[in-house]
Design a protein around this motif. Structure first.
Motif, PDB file in Angstrom:
ATOM      1  N   VAL A   1       5.788  11.183   7.117  1.00 32.13           N
ATOM      2  CA  VAL A   1       6.706  10.950   5.998  1.00 32.13           C
ATOM      3  C   VAL A   1       6.064  11.397   4.680  1.00 32.13           C
ATOM      4  CG1 VAL A   1       7.955   9.176   4.703  1.00 32.13           C
ATOM      5  CG2 VAL A   1       7.889   9.089   7.196  1.00 32.13           C
ATOM      6  N   GLY A   2       4.775  11.123   4.506  1.00 30.61           N
ATOM      7  CA  GLY A   2       4.096  11.590   3.296  1.00 30.61           C
ATOM      8  C   GLY A   2       4.054  13.100   3.207  1.00 30.61           C
ATOM      9  N   LEU A   3       3.874  13.770   4.357  1.00 26.54           N
ATOM     10  CA  LEU A   3       3.877  15.228   4.377  1.00 26.54           C
ATOM     11  C   LEU A   3       5.249  15.777   4.017  1.00 26.54           C
ATOM     12  CD1 LEU A   3       2.498  17.935   5.118  1.00 26.54           C
ATOM     13  CD2 LEU A   3       3.219  17.524   7.492  1.00 26.54           C
ATOM     14  N   ALA A   4       6.315  15.166   4.567  1.00 29.52           N
ATOM     15  CA  ALA A   4       7.659  15.642   4.259  1.00 29.52           C
ATOM     16  C   ALA A   4       8.051  15.344   2.822  1.00 29.52           C
ATOM     17  CB  ALA A   4       8.664  14.996   5.220  1.00 29.52           C
ATOM     18  N   ASP A   5       7.583  14.224   2.275  1.00 23.63           N
ATOM     19  CA  ASP A   5       7.968  13.845   0.924  1.00 23.63           C
ATOM     20  C   ASP A   5       7.260  14.697  -0.126  1.00 23.63           C
ATOM     21  OD1 ASP A   5       9.359  11.900  -0.888  1.00 23.63           O
ATOM     22  OD2 ASP A   5       7.281  11.464  -1.485  1.00 23.63           O
ATOM     23  N   SER A   6       5.986  15.014   0.113  1.00 18.46           N
ATOM     24  CA  SER A   6       5.221  15.776  -0.879  1.00 18.46           C
ATOM     25  C   SER A   6       5.212  17.274  -0.602  1.00 18.46           C
ATOM     26  CB  SER A   6       3.778  15.272  -0.924  1.00 18.46           C
ATOM     27  OG  SER A   6       3.127  15.500   0.323  1.00 18.46           O
ATOM     28  N   GLY A   7       5.432  17.660   0.638  1.00 16.17           N
ATOM     29  CA  GLY A   7       5.390  19.066   0.989  1.00 16.17           C
ATOM     30  C   GLY A   7       3.987  19.622   1.110  1.00 16.17           C
ATOM     31  N   MET A   8       2.986  18.793   0.994  1.00 12.06           N
ATOM     32  CA  MET A   8       1.589  19.233   1.082  1.00 12.06           C
ATOM     33  C   MET A   8       0.834  18.325   2.046  1.00 12.06           C
ATOM     34  SD  MET A   8       0.681  20.069  -2.908  1.00 12.06           S
ATOM     35  CE  MET A   8       0.992  18.375  -3.370  1.00 12.06           C
ATOM     36  N   LEU A   9      -0.183  18.903   2.667  1.00  6.99           N
ATOM     37  CA  LEU A   9      -0.999  18.120   3.590  1.00  6.99           C
ATOM     38  C   LEU A   9      -1.738  16.999   2.879  1.00  6.99           C
ATOM     39  CD1 LEU A   9      -1.992  17.830   6.491  1.00  6.99           C
ATOM     40  CD2 LEU A   9      -3.850  19.422   5.949  1.00  6.99           C
ATOM     41  N   SER A  10      -2.114  17.222   1.627  1.00  6.10           N
ATOM     42  CA  SER A  10      -2.810  16.180   0.874  1.00  6.10           C
ATOM     43  C   SER A  10      -1.933  14.952   0.657  1.00  6.10           C
ATOM     44  CB  SER A  10      -3.283  16.735  -0.477  1.00  6.10           C
ATOM     45  OG  SER A  10      -2.171  17.220  -1.230  1.00  6.10           O
TER      46      SER A  10
ATOM     47  N   ALA B   1       0.832  -1.211   0.000  1.00  5.44           N
ATOM     48  CA  ALA B   1       0.000   0.000   0.000  1.00  5.44           C
ATOM     49  C   ALA B   1       0.862   1.255   0.000  1.00  5.44           C
ATOM     50  CB  ALA B   1      -0.935  -0.010   1.208  1.00  5.44           C
ATOM     51  N   MET B   2       1.957   1.257   0.755  1.00  9.91           N
ATOM     52  CA  MET B   2       2.824   2.429   0.763  1.00  9.91           C
ATOM     53  C   MET B   2       3.549   2.594  -0.568  1.00  9.91           C
ATOM     54  SD  MET B   2       2.152   3.741   3.667  1.00  9.91           S
ATOM     55  CE  MET B   2       0.506   3.019   3.475  1.00  9.91           C
ATOM     56  N   TRP B   3       3.839   1.497  -1.246  1.00 12.17           N
ATOM     57  CA  TRP B   3       4.435   1.583  -2.590  1.00 12.17           C
ATOM     58  C   TRP B   3       3.431   2.184  -3.576  1.00 12.17           C
ATOM     59  CZ3 TRP B   3       3.027  -1.294  -7.041  1.00 12.17           C
ATOM     60  CH2 TRP B   3       3.874  -1.110  -8.140  1.00 12.17           C
ATOM     61  N   VAL B   4       2.158   1.784  -3.445  1.00  9.59           N
ATOM     62  CA  VAL B   4       1.119   2.362  -4.295  1.00  9.59           C
ATOM     63  C   VAL B   4       0.959   3.854  -4.003  1.00  9.59           C
ATOM     64  CG1 VAL B   4      -1.358   2.331  -4.804  1.00  9.59           C
ATOM     65  CG2 VAL B   4      -0.090   0.184  -4.577  1.00  9.59           C
ATOM     66  N   ALA B   5       1.082   4.241  -2.727  1.00  9.42           N
ATOM     67  CA  ALA B   5       0.940   5.648  -2.355  1.00  9.42           C
ATOM     68  C   ALA B   5       2.143   6.488  -2.747  1.00  9.42           C
ATOM     69  CB  ALA B   5       0.699   5.765  -0.855  1.00  9.42           C
ATOM     70  N   GLY B   6       3.238   5.841  -3.165  1.00  8.80           N
ATOM     71  CA  GLY B   6       4.422   6.580  -3.597  1.00  8.80           C
ATOM     72  C   GLY B   6       5.342   6.991  -2.482  1.00  8.80           C
ATOM     73  N   LEU B   7       5.259   6.355  -1.305  1.00  6.98           N
ATOM     74  CA  LEU B   7       6.135   6.687  -0.192  1.00  6.98           C
ATOM     75  C   LEU B   7       7.519   6.088  -0.408  1.00  6.98           C
ATOM     76  CD1 LEU B   7       4.121   8.151   1.616  1.00  6.98           C
ATOM     77  CD2 LEU B   7       4.686   6.538   3.432  1.00  6.98           C
ATOM     78  N   PRO B   8       8.574   6.764   0.014  1.00 11.77           N
ATOM     79  CA  PRO B   8       9.914   6.172  -0.087  1.00 11.77           C
ATOM     80  C   PRO B   8      10.084   5.019   0.894  1.00 11.77           C
ATOM     81  CG  PRO B   8      10.014   8.252   1.101  1.00 11.77           C
ATOM     82  CD  PRO B   8       8.609   8.124   0.570  1.00 11.77           C
ATOM     83  N   MET B   9      10.908   4.052   0.523  1.00  7.55           N
ATOM     84  CA  MET B   9      11.214   2.892   1.367  1.00  7.55           C
ATOM     85  C   MET B   9       9.952   2.189   1.864  1.00  7.55           C
ATOM     86  SD  MET B   9      14.379   4.425   3.605  1.00  7.55           S
ATOM     87  CE  MET B   9      13.357   5.755   4.241  1.00  7.55           C
ATOM     88  N   PRO B  10       9.093   1.731   0.975  1.00  9.04           N
ATOM     89  CA  PRO B  10       7.852   1.075   1.439  1.00  9.04           C
ATOM     90  C   PRO B  10       8.101  -0.210   2.212  1.00  9.04           C
ATOM     91  CG  PRO B  10       8.147   0.775  -0.925  1.00  9.04           C
ATOM     92  CD  PRO B  10       9.202   1.746  -0.494  1.00  9.04           C
TER      93      PRO B  10
END
Length: 390
Positions: free
Chosen positions: A289-298, A252-261
């Motif tokens: 981690v998603g906030l830091a990676d994308s820079g947006m709350l979404s 799921a984290m790989w699908v969401a595009g998070l680093p190091m899933p």
């Protein structure tokens, strides 16, 4: 008829002459009962205080006893069916446990070090989002002040502004100071586990010999075997469920595009041993981690929602079916146990909360005076064991 009447009168007179407990006896009974509860309360306070102060010694012992109950059936099977000497089987099991621990540390040390070194980036992203929220609140306050001035209302008392800033601790420095103590505790637990397993049935023999009567010996042996069986079943089932959950979370984290899933899959596997709180920590971690990676709350919402969805399916559908009704626990009691043992022993206590609760529930189900406790810990009404009801 007259004799019957005389007999009835004499019986009523005899009954009326039965001794009635005086007020002094009642007061003494109340005093003794109060002293009993006071002594019990003091005992538990001292017990939990000792467990808190001696955590560095008690925790390795508890882990060794827990693994002894889980691995003892393997040692007995090897002795009875394969005729392998107990110390040999114990050495293989302890060495295998050590290899598994070292492998887990080796596979996760690199990614975890990278996450720890990136902690300032995550904290900076959270601080930026807090600043944005504070700016929005400031604009709202300005609009409210403008409306107040337009209506001529009196100005409220001004309050000093509060700045919310998260400072990142030296995670690597803290880890470096804790690692030697962790290594020493693991080594002590494994050595103690070897002695427990290599002794074969000595633990059960001494347990039986310490009981005064034959019925007590049977009950003690039944309790020990029941705790061993239930703990083995619970830990094996939960480990397999958590392994599947880790794979699902990593995907799921790989699908969401998070680093190091894969790292988040491993963390989900470990955190899910802590009921409720582990899922909350995992959701917060992937959100940050998603906030830091994308820079947006979404960018933090999608990973958190996926994590919540996967853990909800596991907790509401998969685990109740695979664990079974006998090992289902009262949700409120589980949460209370996790919070209590986390308060006593920290994060390690949270991992031990449910296994300890399983052991307490099995023990309480065999003791007549503790049946209400067993019913409270169970999800449904707890029936007494067959040996007790006969």
């Amino acid at each position: 008829m007259e004799q019957v009447g005389v007999r009835a009168v004499s019986q009523s007179q005899t009954a009326s002459r039965e001794p009635i407990p005086d007020l002094q006896s009642v007061e003494l009974l109340k005093v003794h009962s109060g002293r009993h509860w006071a002594i019990t309360g003091i005992f538990f306070i001292l017990l939990f205080g000792a467990l808190y102060l001696a955590a560095s010694f008690v925790l390795p012992v508890v882990f060794a006893l827990l693994f002894m109950l889980v691995l003892s059936p393997v040692v007995r099977f090897a002795k009875r069916r394969l005729h392998i000497w107990e110390p040999v089987t114990a050495g293989v099991l302890v060495f295998g446990t050590l290899i598994a621990i070292l492998s887990a540390f080796y596979l996760t040390s690199g990614p975890l070090t990278q996450i720890a070194s990136s902690a300032p980036t995550y904290i900076r992203a959270v601080n930026d989002e807090i600043s944005h929220v504070r700016d929005r609140l400031a604009r709202f306050a300005d609009a409210r002040e403008t409306a107040r001035e337009a209506t001529g209302a009196p100005a409220p008392a001004a309050a000093a502004p509060e700045n919310v800033v998260l400072n990142g601790p030296g995670l690597l420095d803290n880890a470096a100071s804790v690692v030697p103590q962790v290594i020493a505790s693991i080594g002590f637990a494994l050595i103690f586990l070897f002695f427990l397993l290599s002794s074969g049935n000595l633990f059960y023999q001494k347990l039986i010999e310490s009981m005064p009567t034959f019925s007590d010996k049977r009950k003690a042996l039944a309790i020990a075997h029941e705790i061993e069986r239930e703990l083995s079943r619970y830990l094996l089932t939960i480990t397999l469920i958590n392994a599947g959950l880790g794979v699902a979370i990593g995907t799921a984290m790989w699908v969401a595009g998070l680093p190091m899933p894969a790292v988040f899959g491993v963390l989900a596997f470990v955190l899910n041993f802590i009921p409720y709180l582990g899922a909350i920590v995992g959701i917060g971690l992937v959100g940050v981690v998603g906030l830091a990676d994308s820079g947006m709350l979404s960018g933090a919402i999608l990973p958190a929602v996926l994590y919540l969805g996967v853990t909800s399916i596991e907790g509401q559908l998969i685990t109740p079916v695979l664990v079974g009704r006998r090992l289902e626990m009262n949700a409120a009691a589980v949460f209370l146990a996790v919070a209590f043992w986390g308060w006593i022993w920290g994060v390690v206590g949270m991992f031990l909360a449910v296994p300890l609760m399983v052991g307490v529930k099995v023990f309480a189900s065999y003791v007549d005076g503790l049946h209400p406790l067993a019913n409270f810990l169970s999800a449904e009404k707890q029936d007494p064991p067959a040996s007790e009801s006969e």
